[in-house]
Design an enzyme around this catalytic site. Structure first.
Site, PDB file in Angstrom:
ATOM      1  N   ASP A  70       2.002  -0.200   5.419  1.00 44.94           N
ATOM      2  CA  ASP A  70       3.353   0.353   5.301  1.00 44.94           C
ATOM      3  C   ASP A  70       3.698   1.244   6.489  1.00 44.94           C
ATOM      4  OD1 ASP A  70       3.374  -0.812   2.821  1.00 44.94           O
ATOM      5  OD2 ASP A  70       3.838   1.019   1.718  1.00 44.94           O
ATOM      6  N   HIS A 121      10.578  -2.103   3.933  1.00 46.52           N
ATOM      7  CA  HIS A 121      10.156  -0.803   3.396  1.00 46.52           C
ATOM      8  C   HIS A 121      11.272   0.241   3.553  1.00 46.52           C
ATOM      9  CE1 HIS A 121       7.287   1.837   1.651  1.00 46.52           C
ATOM     10  NE2 HIS A 121       7.041   2.552   2.724  1.00 46.52           N
ATOM     11  N   HIS A 125      13.159   5.457   4.400  1.00 51.47           N
ATOM     12  CA  HIS A 125      12.054   5.804   3.502  1.00 51.47           C
ATOM     13  C   HIS A 125      12.485   6.839   2.460  1.00 51.47           C
ATOM     14  CE1 HIS A 125       7.878   6.902   2.257  1.00 51.47           C
ATOM     15  NE2 HIS A 125       7.664   5.638   2.565  1.00 51.47           N
ATOM     16  N   HIS A 215      -1.581   2.610   5.824  1.00 53.90           N
ATOM     17  CA  HIS A 215      -0.462   2.924   6.719  1.00 53.90           C
ATOM     18  C   HIS A 215      -0.965   2.840   8.155  1.00 53.90           C
ATOM     19  CE1 HIS A 215       0.580   4.894   2.901  1.00 53.90           C
ATOM     20  NE2 HIS A 215       1.844   4.740   3.250  1.00 53.90           N
TER      21      HIS A 215
END
Length: 259
Positions: A70, A121, A125, A215
């Site tokens: 991500d 994504h 965010h 990540h």
């Protein structure tokens, strides 16, 4: 005070209690309507599907785990891509718009060119469950548009920030033809730079048909990946993308996939 008097006085209290219970039941029904959504596991999705699987990995037979990242693309992503290329593996990248896609389009293009799966994504965010419908739609469509402009296709997968979703988010994802993907393994690599700890956390939580969340933008993550891959292979796992994990099922828009 007689027994008859006490009984007469108790009747209003009973009526109030019934009314409160009825209101509570309605409130619970409303809450469930707002917060529930359709979800399934990769294994259940496969079991309900029929047909053959494209490629040489069939997770109905193989001991699979999906690897996902991500928050990129970022300056650390090329090093991760080098590792995956060396290992002959593909992963799913849930990419972010502002400061990432917009800043590193060439890295996004490389992710796509090397056969990895790309998911949405969001742009900023932001926690989608805190937003109204227009803002949710904007967070997702802005990212979809930016990805399509760079690689020529629109993703069919998205990952909600913090894994927060509800019926409102699911409805918009259904409209935008996006399936939602959660996870079963998190190293919490946003809170540590200790690559050995990240590796341990991943390996301690991994099981068949799981989805690993890492990540690629955090300092300790990419150095941990070779050790994670090596140990998973030694334990008999086949590392795949999210869509490979679901196959022969196809990601269903709005559905939440959680191992």
């Amino acid at each position: 005070m007689s027994l008859i008097t006490r009984r007469r006085r108790s009747r209003p209290l009973i009526a109030v209690s019934i009314a409160v219970a009825a209101v509570s039941a309605v409130a619970l029904t409303v809450a469930l309507t707002v917060t529930t959504y359709d979800d399934t596991s990769p294994r259940a999705a496969r079991a309900e599907a029929s047909g053959s699987v494209a490629g040489n990995v069939d997770c109905r037979q193989a001991k699979c785990v999906a690897l996902s990242f991500d928050g990129g693309p970022s300056p650390t992503t090329p090093g991760l891509l080098d590792i995956l290329e060396r290992e002959g593996l593909h992963a799913t990248f849930f990419v972010q718009g502002k400061g990432h896609i917009a800043k590193y389009p060439d890295i996004l293009r490389r992710i796509s060119d090397e056969g990895h799966e790309i998911g949405n994504h969001t742009w900023n965010h932001r926690r989608l469950t805190d937003l109204d419908e227009d803002d949710i739609r904007r967070e997702l469509t802005s990212t979809q548009d930016a990805i399509e402009k760079i690689i020529g296709v629109r993703p069919v997968l998205m990952r909600p920030p913090e894994g927060r979703t509800n019926r409102k988010v699911a409805k918009i994802c259904r409209d935008l033809k996006l399936a939602q993907v959660l996870w079963s393994v998190t190293a919490k690599d946003y809170e540590t730079t200790d690559s050995a700890l990240i590796t341990k956390r991943v390996l301690d939580q991994t099981h068949r048909d799981g989805i690993i969340l890492l990540h690629d933008l955090h300092k300790g993550t990419v150095p941990a990946v070779p050790g994670v891959i090596k140990e998973l292979k030694q334990r008999g796992y086949t590392i795949v993308t999210v869509s490979q994990l679901l196959a022969p099922a196809k990601p269903q828009p709005g559905m939440v996939y959680r191992p």
